[in-house]
Design a protein around this motif. Structure first.
Motif, PDB file in Angstrom:
ATOM      1  N   ALA A  67     -20.087 -24.143   2.046  1.00 23.45           N
ATOM      2  CA  ALA A  67     -18.871 -24.962   1.951  1.00 23.45           C
ATOM      3  C   ALA A  67     -19.193 -26.416   1.615  1.00 23.45           C
ATOM      4  O   ALA A  67     -18.392 -27.097   0.992  1.00 23.45           O
ATOM      5  CB  ALA A  67     -18.075 -24.899   3.246  1.00 23.45           C
ATOM      6  N   ALA A  68     -20.367 -26.880   2.008  1.00 22.43           N
ATOM      7  CA  ALA A  68     -20.735 -28.277   1.735  1.00 22.43           C
ATOM      8  C   ALA A  68     -20.722 -28.571   0.242  1.00 22.43           C
ATOM      9  O   ALA A  68     -20.181 -29.589  -0.194  1.00 22.43           O
ATOM     10  CB  ALA A  68     -22.100 -28.595   2.340  1.00 22.43           C
ATOM     11  N   ALA A  69     -21.300 -27.674  -0.543  1.00 23.02           N
ATOM     12  CA  ALA A  69     -21.325 -27.886  -1.998  1.00 23.02           C
ATOM     13  C   ALA A  69     -19.930 -27.785  -2.598  1.00 23.02           C
ATOM     14  O   ALA A  69     -19.601 -28.509  -3.540  1.00 23.02           O
ATOM     15  CB  ALA A  69     -22.255 -26.867  -2.651  1.00 23.02           C
ATOM     16  N   ARG A  70     -19.097 -26.921  -2.054  1.00 23.94           N
ATOM     17  CA  ARG A  70     -17.722 -26.768  -2.555  1.00 23.94           C
ATOM     18  C   ARG A  70     -16.857 -27.982  -2.201  1.00 23.94           C
ATOM     19  O   ARG A  70     -16.071 -28.459  -3.012  1.00 23.94           O
ATOM     20  CB  ARG A  70     -17.106 -25.500  -1.955  1.00 23.94           C
ATOM     21  N   LEU A  71     -17.031 -28.489  -0.988  1.00 27.23           N
ATOM     22  CA  LEU A  71     -16.201 -29.605  -0.530  1.00 27.23           C
ATOM     23  C   LEU A  71     -16.665 -30.949  -1.071  1.00 27.23           C
ATOM     24  O   LEU A  71     -15.872 -31.880  -1.195  1.00 27.23           O
ATOM     25  CB  LEU A  71     -16.187 -29.640   1.001  1.00 27.23           C
ATOM     26  N   PHE A  72     -17.952 -31.057  -1.356  1.00 28.46           N
ATOM     27  CA  PHE A  72     -18.516 -32.310  -1.869  1.00 28.46           C
ATOM     28  C   PHE A  72     -19.311 -32.024  -3.147  1.00 28.46           C
ATOM     29  O   PHE A  72     -20.537 -32.104  -3.154  1.00 28.46           O
ATOM     30  CB  PHE A  72     -19.416 -32.969  -0.810  1.00 28.46           C
ATOM     31  N   PRO A  73     -18.611 -31.680  -4.243  1.00 30.38           N
ATOM     32  CA  PRO A  73     -19.323 -31.355  -5.487  1.00 30.38           C
ATOM     33  C   PRO A  73     -20.113 -32.538  -6.046  1.00 30.38           C
ATOM     34  O   PRO A  73     -21.070 -32.342  -6.787  1.00 30.38           O
ATOM     35  CB  PRO A  73     -18.219 -30.911  -6.444  1.00 30.38           C
ATOM     36  N   GLY A  74     -19.745 -33.740  -5.643  1.00 34.32           N
ATOM     37  CA  GLY A  74     -20.474 -34.940  -6.068  1.00 34.32           C
ATOM     38  C   GLY A  74     -21.700 -35.221  -5.211  1.00 34.32           C
ATOM     39  O   GLY A  74     -22.350 -36.254  -5.369  1.00 34.32           O
ATOM     40  N   GLY A  75     -21.986 -34.312  -4.278  1.00 39.90           N
ATOM     41  CA  GLY A  75     -23.171 -34.441  -3.449  1.00 39.90           C
ATOM     42  C   GLY A  75     -23.051 -35.504  -2.368  1.00 39.90           C
ATOM     43  O   GLY A  75     -21.969 -35.793  -1.857  1.00 39.90           O
ATOM     44  N   ILE A  76     -24.185 -36.081  -2.055  1.00 44.68           N
ATOM     45  CA  ILE A  76     -24.284 -37.038  -0.949  1.00 44.68           C
ATOM     46  C   ILE A  76     -23.414 -38.265  -1.190  1.00 44.68           C
ATOM     47  O   ILE A  76     -22.755 -38.761  -0.271  1.00 44.68           O
ATOM     48  CB  ILE A  76     -25.753 -37.458  -0.729  1.00 44.68           C
ATOM     49  N   LYS A  77     -23.381 -38.750  -2.425  1.00 48.74           N
ATOM     50  CA  LYS A  77     -22.553 -39.938  -2.710  1.00 48.74           C
ATOM     51  C   LYS A  77     -21.091 -39.683  -2.363  1.00 48.74           C
ATOM     52  O   LYS A  77     -20.429 -40.536  -1.773  1.00 48.74           O
ATOM     53  CB  LYS A  77     -22.674 -40.329  -4.180  1.00 48.74           C
ATOM     54  N   GLU A  78     -20.609 -38.512  -2.706  1.00 47.34           N
ATOM     55  CA  GLU A  78     -19.217 -38.180  -2.405  1.00 47.34           C
ATOM     56  C   GLU A  78     -19.007 -38.034  -0.898  1.00 47.34           C
ATOM     57  O   GLU A  78     -17.978 -38.445  -0.361  1.00 47.34           O
ATOM     58  CB  GLU A  78     -18.815 -36.895  -3.123  1.00 47.34           C
ATOM     59  N   ALA A  79     -19.978 -37.462  -0.213  1.00 45.86           N
ATOM     60  CA  ALA A  79     -19.870 -37.309   1.236  1.00 45.86           C
ATOM     61  C   ALA A  79     -19.840 -38.665   1.935  1.00 45.86           C
ATOM     62  O   ALA A  79     -19.033 -38.887   2.838  1.00 45.86           O
ATOM     63  CB  ALA A  79     -21.026 -36.463   1.762  1.00 45.86           C
ATOM     64  N   VAL A  80     -20.697 -39.577   1.510  1.00 50.48           N
ATOM     65  CA  VAL A  80     -20.720 -40.914   2.113  1.00 50.48           C
ATOM     66  C   VAL A  80     -19.419 -41.653   1.806  1.00 50.48           C
ATOM     67  O   VAL A  80     -18.858 -42.329   2.685  1.00 50.48           O
ATOM     68  CB  VAL A  80     -21.954 -41.712   1.647  1.00 50.48           C
ATOM     69  N   ALA A  81     -18.910 -41.501   0.600  1.00 49.07           N
ATOM     70  CA  ALA A  81     -17.622 -42.134   0.251  1.00 49.07           C
ATOM     71  C   ALA A  81     -16.507 -41.570   1.129  1.00 49.07           C
ATOM     72  O   ALA A  81     -15.637 -42.315   1.603  1.00 49.07           O
ATOM     73  CB  ALA A  81     -17.308 -41.918  -1.223  1.00 49.07           C
ATOM     74  N   HIS A  82     -16.540 -40.263   1.390  1.00 47.52           N
ATOM     75  CA  HIS A  82     -15.528 -39.668   2.257  1.00 47.52           C
ATOM     76  C   HIS A  82     -15.697 -40.161   3.698  1.00 47.52           C
ATOM     77  O   HIS A  82     -14.708 -40.386   4.396  1.00 47.52           O
ATOM     78  CB  HIS A  82     -15.584 -38.140   2.208  1.00 47.52           C
ATOM     79  N   PHE A  83     -16.927 -40.317   4.137  1.00 42.23           N
ATOM     80  CA  PHE A  83     -17.181 -40.871   5.473  1.00 42.23           C
ATOM     81  C   PHE A  83     -16.553 -42.256   5.598  1.00 42.23           C
ATOM     82  O   PHE A  83     -15.900 -42.561   6.593  1.00 42.23           O
ATOM     83  CB  PHE A  83     -18.680 -40.940   5.751  1.00 42.23           C
ATOM     84  N   MET A  84     -16.719 -43.097   4.583  1.00 40.67           N
ATOM     85  CA  MET A  84     -16.136 -44.439   4.628  1.00 40.67           C
ATOM     86  C   MET A  84     -14.616 -44.373   4.664  1.00 40.67           C
ATOM     87  O   MET A  84     -13.958 -45.113   5.407  1.00 40.67           O
ATOM     88  CB  MET A  84     -16.625 -45.268   3.449  1.00 40.67           C
ATOM     89  N   ASP A  85     -14.040 -43.442   3.892  1.00 36.39           N
ATOM     90  CA  ASP A  85     -12.589 -43.256   3.914  1.00 36.39           C
ATOM     91  C   ASP A  85     -12.135 -42.798   5.286  1.00 36.39           C
ATOM     92  O   ASP A  85     -11.142 -43.303   5.827  1.00 36.39           O
ATOM     93  CB  ASP A  85     -12.181 -42.244   2.837  1.00 36.39           C
ATOM     94  N   LEU A  86     -12.867 -41.843   5.864  1.00 37.16           N
ATOM     95  CA  LEU A  86     -12.521 -41.346   7.209  1.00 37.16           C
ATOM     96  C   LEU A  86     -12.610 -42.474   8.232  1.00 37.16           C
ATOM     97  O   LEU A  86     -11.732 -42.600   9.097  1.00 37.16           O
ATOM     98  CB  LEU A  86     -13.461 -40.197   7.586  1.00 37.16           C
TER      99      LEU A  86
END
Length: 87
Positions: free
Chosen positions: A64-83
């Motif tokens: 699910a990690a790859a499906r939810l964050f197709p942009g990888g780590i950069k996208e995950a960190v950006a989502h963390f900042m949004d959260l």
């Protein structure tokens, strides 16, 4: 607003409802993965391994990690900042 316009508007809203619900569900899953990742980040950093473990811990399966964050780590960190801005 006349009846015809109302019916057309209602149909348009109904057509969008599944898309809106799917987007909300995806956002909730992304939030859950980020929250599950936070205890691991100090030890493992922001990595694909961390996201896969977090997705597994969130009950979504490691893939699910790859499906939810197709942009990888950069996208995950950006989502963390949004959260972080939302809580």
């Amino acid at each position: 607003m006349n009846r015809r316009t109302f019916i057309q508007s209602s149909a348009a809203v109904a057509a969008l409802a599944p898309t809106v619900l799917a987007a909300a569900e995806k956002a909730a899953q992304r939030d859950a993965v980020i929250r599950a990742a936070l205890p691991h980040v100090p030890f493992d950093g922001w990595s694909r391994k961390t996201l896969a473990l977090a997705a597994e811990n969130a009950g979504l399966g490691a893939d699910a990690a790859a499906r939810l964050f197709p942009g990888g780590i950069k996208e995950a960190v950006a989502h963390f900042m949004d959260l972080a801005d939302r809580v």
